[in-house]
Design an enzyme around this catalytic site. Structure first.
Site, PDB file in Angstrom:
ATOM      1  N   LYS A   1      -5.490  -1.856   1.506  1.00  0.00           N
ATOM      2  CA  LYS A   1      -4.483  -1.071   2.240  1.00  0.00           C
ATOM      3  C   LYS A   1      -3.769  -0.107   1.278  1.00  0.00           C
ATOM      4  CE  LYS A   1      -1.336  -4.938   1.528  1.00  0.00           C
ATOM      5  NZ  LYS A   1      -0.871  -6.226   2.079  1.00  0.00           N
TER       6      LYS A   1
ATOM      7  N   MET B   1      11.548  15.384 -12.014  1.00  0.00           N
ATOM      8  CA  MET B   1      10.621  15.329 -10.881  1.00  0.00           C
ATOM      9  C   MET B   1       9.169  15.501 -11.330  1.00  0.00           C
ATOM     10  SD  MET B   1      10.552  17.696  -7.453  1.00  0.00           S
ATOM     11  CE  MET B   1      12.238  17.325  -7.023  1.00  0.00           C
TER      12      MET B   1
ATOM     13  N   TYR C   1      18.116  16.405 -18.015  1.00  0.00           N
ATOM     14  CA  TYR C   1      19.238  16.408 -17.081  1.00  0.00           C
ATOM     15  C   TYR C   1      20.353  15.501 -17.569  1.00  0.00           C
ATOM     16  CZ  TYR C   1      16.623  18.986 -13.546  1.00  0.00           C
ATOM     17  OH  TYR C   1      15.938  19.942 -12.871  1.00  0.00           O
TER      18      TYR C   1
HETATM   19  C1  LIG Z   1      -1.275  -7.191   1.183  1.00  0.00           C
HETATM   20  C2  LIG Z   1      -1.812  -8.454   1.738  1.00  0.00           C
HETATM   21  C3  LIG Z   1      -2.656  -9.265   0.974  1.00  0.00           C
HETATM   22  C4  LIG Z   1      -2.876  -9.029  -0.506  1.00  0.00           C
HETATM   23  O1  LIG Z   1      -1.712  -9.451  -1.203  1.00  0.00           O
HETATM   24  P1  LIG Z   1      -1.570  -9.359  -2.800  1.00  0.00           P
HETATM   25  O2  LIG Z   1      -0.270 -10.000  -3.061  1.00  0.00           O
HETATM   26  O3  LIG Z   1      -1.586  -7.918  -3.145  1.00  0.00           O
HETATM   27  O4  LIG Z   1      -2.718 -10.095  -3.386  1.00  0.00           O
HETATM   28  C5  LIG Z   1      -3.234 -10.356   1.584  1.00  0.00           C
HETATM   29  N1  LIG Z   1      -2.980 -10.650   2.893  1.00  0.00           N
HETATM   30  C6  LIG Z   1      -2.154  -9.905   3.652  1.00  0.00           C
HETATM   31  C7  LIG Z   1      -1.908 -10.292   5.060  1.00  0.00           C
HETATM   32  C8  LIG Z   1      -1.529  -8.797   3.103  1.00  0.00           C
HETATM   33  O5  LIG Z   1      -0.686  -8.069   3.851  1.00  0.00           O
END
Ligand SMILES: *Cc1c(COP(=O)(O)O)cnc(C)c1O
Length: 350
Positions: free
Chosen positions: A39, A298, A247
């Site tokens: 993801k 930035m 800055y």
């Molecule tokens: C993001 C996620 C994972 C992976 O988690 P990590 O801590 O990055 O290993 C696994 N299961 C679900 C449901 C997640 O949302």
């Protein structure tokens, strides 16, 4: 603009380290399968690039958050199982019903929406995180009857800590899984994999540790760094003793200081937590010796290169980005350090 134009900042991505990390996690899973959470665009690395490399290493189960992320992967390699963790909204139904991916159903409404399709799904059951998932009571009352469930899963809330919640969630999950007809059961994220074989069930879902994150001490020394940000020097200059930089002039040189200005800043995810505390050199560093001076801007940072006489305008500099260390320096989580890396980087797999 010529097609050969290259941006002045890049992420070096170590495909060998990525595959090694997956193999280490897979081995810790024992007979259970080891998947991969990809993801948020593969935690910032590029989801398709990650999927292709892990597929070649033997990984077949992948997880994204939304249908947009599923679609962005393009055609899936043969035998890939892809699950969409946020389930299915009304707005997703047309896309989802025609997709090779399946939803992870999280609520009674999602279950009702999907049941009539007759298509397979995953189901998230909440065992105490109280984020996503149907309740144990709903499952006991028959909510999942009639679904074709590939994987029944739950998610650990505190697996990176040694707390009773881990065993409590594991016990609750094992109990409810015994009452649901599903092809597979899955509980562990990266930290959960480190907790041991009791947590593996049939399938694990690591994310962070694939990308070089160290969720628990068990992974120290085993998990390899995957991501190294590099940026070109825009300008090299000299601060005279007494000069300030950046800055709000938060750093004042006590002696003549050689400075390299790098093409990298907080808009790229190199956040202000790497700035030097007022008057001091900062936490961020290149090659372990050139510390950040003053505030991260930035699009720019200033590094003290007094000890590095050979670097000059146009040279590439690699930033220290060992995730546990960078997290300690910046006050950000290892997750934020990965997923914040911006779109101005070219991504180069090695
Ligand atoms: C993001 C996620 C994972 C992976 O988690 P990590 O801590 O990055 O290993 C696994 N299961 C679900 C449901 C997640 O949302």
């Amino acid at each position: 603009m010529s097609g050969a134009w290259q941006p002045p900042l890049r992420l070096c991505l170590d495909g060998g380290a990525l595959a090694d990390n997956w193999r280490w996690l897979a081995q810790r899973c024992g007979p259970a399968a080891c998947g991969a959470a990809i993801k948020a665009n593969g935690y910032g690395l590029g989801a398709r690039g990650v999927m292709d490399r892990l597929y070649a290493a033997g990984c077949r189960d992948f997880y994204v958050a939304t249908w947009g992320e599923a679609g962005a992967l393009g055609p899936l390699p043969v035998g890939v199982s892809l699950s969409v963790l946020h389930g299915v909204r009304v707005e997703d139904m047309a896309l989802a019903s025609a997709s090779a991916a399946r939803p992870t159903l999280n609520s009674a409404a999602q279950v009702q929406r999907w049941r009539d399709t007759g298509r397979p799904c995953d189901v998230m059951v909440d065992t105490g995180m109280n984020r996503l998932g149907v309740s144990v009571d709903e499952v006991r009352a028959g909510l999942l009857d009639g679904l074709v469930i590939d994987t029944l899963m739950s998610h650990l809330a505190s697996a990176d800590e040694d707390v009773p919640q881990n065993a409590a969630q594991r016990t609750a999950f094992a109990a409810i899984a015994g009452q649901v007809h599903a092809r597979r059961r899955s509980l562990a994220n990266s930290a959960g994999v480190c907790l041991g074989a009791d947590y593996a069930f049939d399938l694990c879902r690591p994310g962070l540790a694939l990308y070089g994150g160290v969720p628990r001490a068990e992974a120290l020394g085993a998990i390899r760094q995957v991501v190294t940000p590099q940026a070109q020097i825009v300008q090299r200059r000299r601060l005279r003793a007494g000069d300030t930089i950046g800055y709000n002039a938060t750093f004042r040189a006590v002696a003549d200081t050689e400075v390299a200005i790098l093409n990298l800043g907080y808009a790229d995810g190199y956040l202000r937590g790497f700035s030097g505390p007022d008057g001091h050199r900062g936490g961020g560093a290149a090659r372990g010796r050139a510390h950040v001076l003053g505030r991260v801007s930035m699009d720019l940072i200033a590094l003290d290169v007094s000890g590095v006489p050979d670097v000059t305008e146009g040279d590439w500099v690699a930033l220290d980005y060992d995730l546990p260390m960078a997290a300690a320096q910046s006050g950000l989580s290892q997750y934020e350090l990965l997923t914040g890396l911006g779109q101005r980087f070219a991504r180069h797999w090695m």
